[in-house]
Design a protein around this motif. Structure first.
Motif, PDB file in Angstrom:
ATOM      1  N   MET A  67      44.499  37.656  38.889  1.00 62.87           N
ATOM      2  CA  MET A  67      43.558  38.766  38.971  1.00 62.87           C
ATOM      3  C   MET A  67      42.537  38.594  40.099  1.00 62.87           C
ATOM      4  SD  MET A  67      44.803  40.753  36.869  1.00 62.87           S
ATOM      5  CE  MET A  67      43.603  41.997  37.260  1.00 62.87           C
ATOM      6  N   CYS A  68      42.038  37.380  40.284  1.00 57.22           N
ATOM      7  CA  CYS A  68      41.008  37.183  41.309  1.00 57.22           C
ATOM      8  C   CYS A  68      41.601  36.842  42.667  1.00 57.22           C
ATOM      9  CB  CYS A  68      40.049  36.065  40.883  1.00 57.22           C
ATOM     10  SG  CYS A  68      39.060  36.497  39.441  1.00 57.22           S
ATOM     11  N   GLY A  69      42.829  36.358  42.663  1.00 58.39           N
ATOM     12  CA  GLY A  69      43.433  35.954  43.915  1.00 58.39           C
ATOM     13  C   GLY A  69      44.366  36.983  44.492  1.00 58.39           C
ATOM     14  N   ASN A  70      45.137  37.635  43.602  1.00 57.74           N
ATOM     15  CA  ASN A  70      46.169  38.555  44.080  1.00 57.74           C
ATOM     16  C   ASN A  70      45.910  40.019  43.753  1.00 57.74           C
ATOM     17  OD1 ASN A  70      47.639  36.329  45.029  1.00 57.74           O
ATOM     18  ND2 ASN A  70      48.551  35.991  43.017  1.00 57.74           N
ATOM     19  N   GLY A  71      44.978  40.287  42.846  1.00 57.36           N
ATOM     20  CA  GLY A  71      44.726  41.663  42.458  1.00 57.36           C
ATOM     21  C   GLY A  71      43.884  42.409  43.476  1.00 57.36           C
ATOM     22  N   THR A  72      43.918  43.719  43.394  1.00 55.12           N
ATOM     23  CA  THR A  72      43.065  44.520  44.261  1.00 55.12           C
ATOM     24  C   THR A  72      41.631  44.403  43.769  1.00 55.12           C
ATOM     25  OG1 THR A  72      43.283  46.512  42.914  1.00 55.12           O
ATOM     26  CG2 THR A  72      44.960  46.142  44.621  1.00 55.12           C
ATOM     27  N   ALA A  74      39.679  46.751  42.795  1.00 55.33           N
ATOM     28  CA  ALA A  74      39.511  47.594  41.608  1.00 55.33           C
ATOM     29  C   ALA A  74      40.091  46.905  40.373  1.00 55.33           C
ATOM     30  CB  ALA A  74      40.177  48.952  41.818  1.00 55.33           C
ATOM     31  N   GLN A  75      41.278  46.273  40.538  1.00 52.65           N
ATOM     32  CA  GLN A  75      41.905  45.573  39.418  1.00 52.65           C
ATOM     33  C   GLN A  75      41.055  44.380  38.980  1.00 52.65           C
ATOM     34  OE1 GLN A  75      45.686  44.748  41.293  1.00 52.65           O
ATOM     35  NE2 GLN A  75      46.738  46.353  40.120  1.00 52.65           N
ATOM     36  N   THR A  76      40.551  43.658  39.962  1.00 56.80           N
ATOM     37  CA  THR A  76      39.722  42.489  39.642  1.00 56.80           C
ATOM     38  C   THR A  76      38.461  42.913  38.901  1.00 56.80           C
ATOM     39  OG1 THR A  76      40.521  41.293  41.584  1.00 56.80           O
ATOM     40  CG2 THR A  76      38.460  40.530  40.607  1.00 56.80           C
ATOM     41  N   LEU A  77      37.813  43.976  39.355  1.00 52.58           N
ATOM     42  CA  LEU A  77      36.594  44.461  38.709  1.00 52.58           C
ATOM     43  C   LEU A  77      36.880  44.891  37.277  1.00 52.58           C
ATOM     44  CD1 LEU A  77      33.633  45.233  38.780  1.00 52.58           C
ATOM     45  CD2 LEU A  77      34.292  47.442  39.777  1.00 52.58           C
ATOM     46  N   SER A  78      37.984  45.622  37.081  1.00 47.33           N
ATOM     47  CA  SER A  78      38.355  46.075  35.749  1.00 47.33           C
ATOM     48  C   SER A  78      38.605  44.893  34.819  1.00 47.33           C
ATOM     49  CB  SER A  78      39.605  46.957  35.827  1.00 47.33           C
ATOM     50  OG  SER A  78      40.039  47.333  34.534  1.00 47.33           O
ATOM     51  N   LEU A  80      37.440  41.800  35.155  1.00 44.12           N
ATOM     52  CA  LEU A  80      36.187  41.088  34.909  1.00 44.12           C
ATOM     53  C   LEU A  80      35.333  41.798  33.863  1.00 44.12           C
ATOM     54  CD1 LEU A  80      35.154  40.017  38.520  1.00 44.12           C
ATOM     55  CD2 LEU A  80      35.988  38.551  36.679  1.00 44.12           C
ATOM     56  N   LYS A  81      35.378  43.120  33.854  1.00 44.64           N
ATOM     57  CA  LYS A  81      34.651  43.886  32.837  1.00 44.64           C
ATOM     58  C   LYS A  81      35.217  43.615  31.448  1.00 44.64           C
ATOM     59  CE  LYS A  81      32.947  47.796  35.584  1.00 44.64           C
ATOM     60  NZ  LYS A  81      33.012  49.267  35.796  1.00 44.64           N
ATOM     61  N   GLN A  82      36.550  43.525  31.362  1.00 46.65           N
ATOM     62  CA  GLN A  82      37.191  43.207  30.082  1.00 46.65           C
ATOM     63  C   GLN A  82      36.791  41.811  29.607  1.00 46.65           C
ATOM     64  OE1 GLN A  82      41.416  43.722  30.556  1.00 46.65           O
ATOM     65  NE2 GLN A  82      41.284  45.934  30.830  1.00 46.65           N
ATOM     66  N   ARG A  83      36.788  40.859  30.556  1.00 47.81           N
ATOM     67  CA  ARG A  83      36.390  39.503  30.201  1.00 47.81           C
ATOM     68  C   ARG A  83      34.939  39.466  29.737  1.00 47.81           C
ATOM     69  NH1 ARG A  83      39.423  36.576  28.133  1.00 47.81           N
ATOM     70  NH2 ARG A  83      37.812  35.001  28.344  1.00 47.81           N
ATOM     71  N   LYS A  84      34.095  40.301  30.355  1.00 48.70           N
ATOM     72  CA  LYS A  84      32.684  40.359  29.960  1.00 48.70           C
ATOM     73  C   LYS A  84      32.559  40.802  28.501  1.00 48.70           C
ATOM     74  CE  LYS A  84      28.353  42.726  31.067  1.00 48.70           C
ATOM     75  NZ  LYS A  84      27.705  43.757  31.913  1.00 48.70           N
ATOM     76  N   LYS A  85      33.331  41.829  28.124  1.00 46.68           N
ATOM     77  CA  LYS A  85      33.302  42.306  26.735  1.00 46.68           C
ATOM     78  C   LYS A  85      33.796  41.229  25.780  1.00 46.68           C
ATOM     79  CE  LYS A  85      33.944  47.242  27.760  1.00 46.68           C
ATOM     80  NZ  LYS A  85      34.828  48.416  27.586  1.00 46.68           N
TER      81      LYS A  85
END
Length: 265
Positions: A67-72, A74-78, A80-85
């Protein structure tokens, strides 16, 4: 540029960790010198801490790289928001677990000096609780716990099902006539608005601790009521029974450990 040992010290980690992250492509050095030494930029410290944070929150290294290395972006932000929850839920769960563990430790420390079965009198300050009355009369309080879900059915929307009662309230009148009638479950005052407010008045209380099978509790209760009378007092309230911690793996599952309190005058 920093050498691997210098960058490891800056991040509070080891060279081996950085080598591993490099091998799997998670965090690569900013530059590799002509003689093969890895060189790192101080700015990479932020990414290292992000990786560490996500790893500590339960993410696998493969997940982080995907997610942080290969994702776009927008994907990374989405993600990270899920991980925050998810982390917010984990924090709430840890706080709840810490609170329960603290209560267990405090309870066990308090029991370390207890003389089991010994009646004593002490002055107590007023305390507030919630009482969830029984939906049906149960003659044997020992069976009440098994029917807890059924008993609390009418209040399940007002009490968190993960919150357990801290004790039971027994009727004084029936206890004084060699019988026991349970009035309901006692919960902490902050457990919700279910049931009714229950106040334990300030005053002098007869207090004792009992550990054993339900029948032993019943017998001990009758003995203590007689002892209270012989001491020149009479019971002036219903009987508060507070469950006490018991984590012994060798004790019977039917054994109960409880603190009994009744106002006397």
């Amino acid at each position: 540029m920093l050498k691997t040992k210098e960058f490891a010290d800056l991040c509070g980690t080891t060279k081996e960790t950085l080598f591993h992250y490099d091998r799997i492509g998670l965090l690569k050095p900013a530059k590799v010198s002509s003689n093969g030494y890895r060189l790192w930029s101080p700015n990479q410290r932020a990414k290292f801490f992000l990786v560490s944070l996500l790893k500590e929150s339960g993410c696998s290294l493969k997940e982080i790289e995907r997610m942080c290395g290969n994702g776009t972006e927008a994907q990374t932000l989405s993600w990270l928001k899920q991980r925050k929850k998810q982390m917010k839920k984990q924090i709430a769960s840890l706080k709840n677990g810490y609170s329960q563990l603290s209560e267990l430790v405090n309870g066990m420390e308090a029991l370390s000096g207890v003389s089991w079965g010994e009646l004593h009198f002490e002055k107590c300050a007023a305390e507030k609780f919630r009482l969830v009355p029984l939906l049906q009369e149960i003659q044997d309080p020992a069976t009440a716990e098994a029917k807890l879900i059924e008993i609390l059915d009418a209040s399940k929307k007002k009490i968190d099902p993960t919150i357990r009662p801290i004790g039971r309230l027994l009727e004084r009148k029936t206890a004084e006539t060699d019988s026991i009638r349970m009035l309901g479950f006692i919960f902490c005052a902050k457990s919700g608005k279910a049931g009714v407010a229950l106040k334990m008045k300030s005053g002098k209380y007869a207090v004792w601790y009992t550990k054993g099978l339900p029948e032993a509790h019943k017998e001990e209760l009758q003995k203590k009521i007689t002892e209270i009378r012989n001491a020149g007092f009479k019971c002036a309230s219903d009987i508060f029974v507070f469950d006490q911690p018991d984590i012994s793996l060798n004790s019977s599952t039917e054994e109960q450990t409880a603190k009994y309190m009744v106002l006397v005058e």
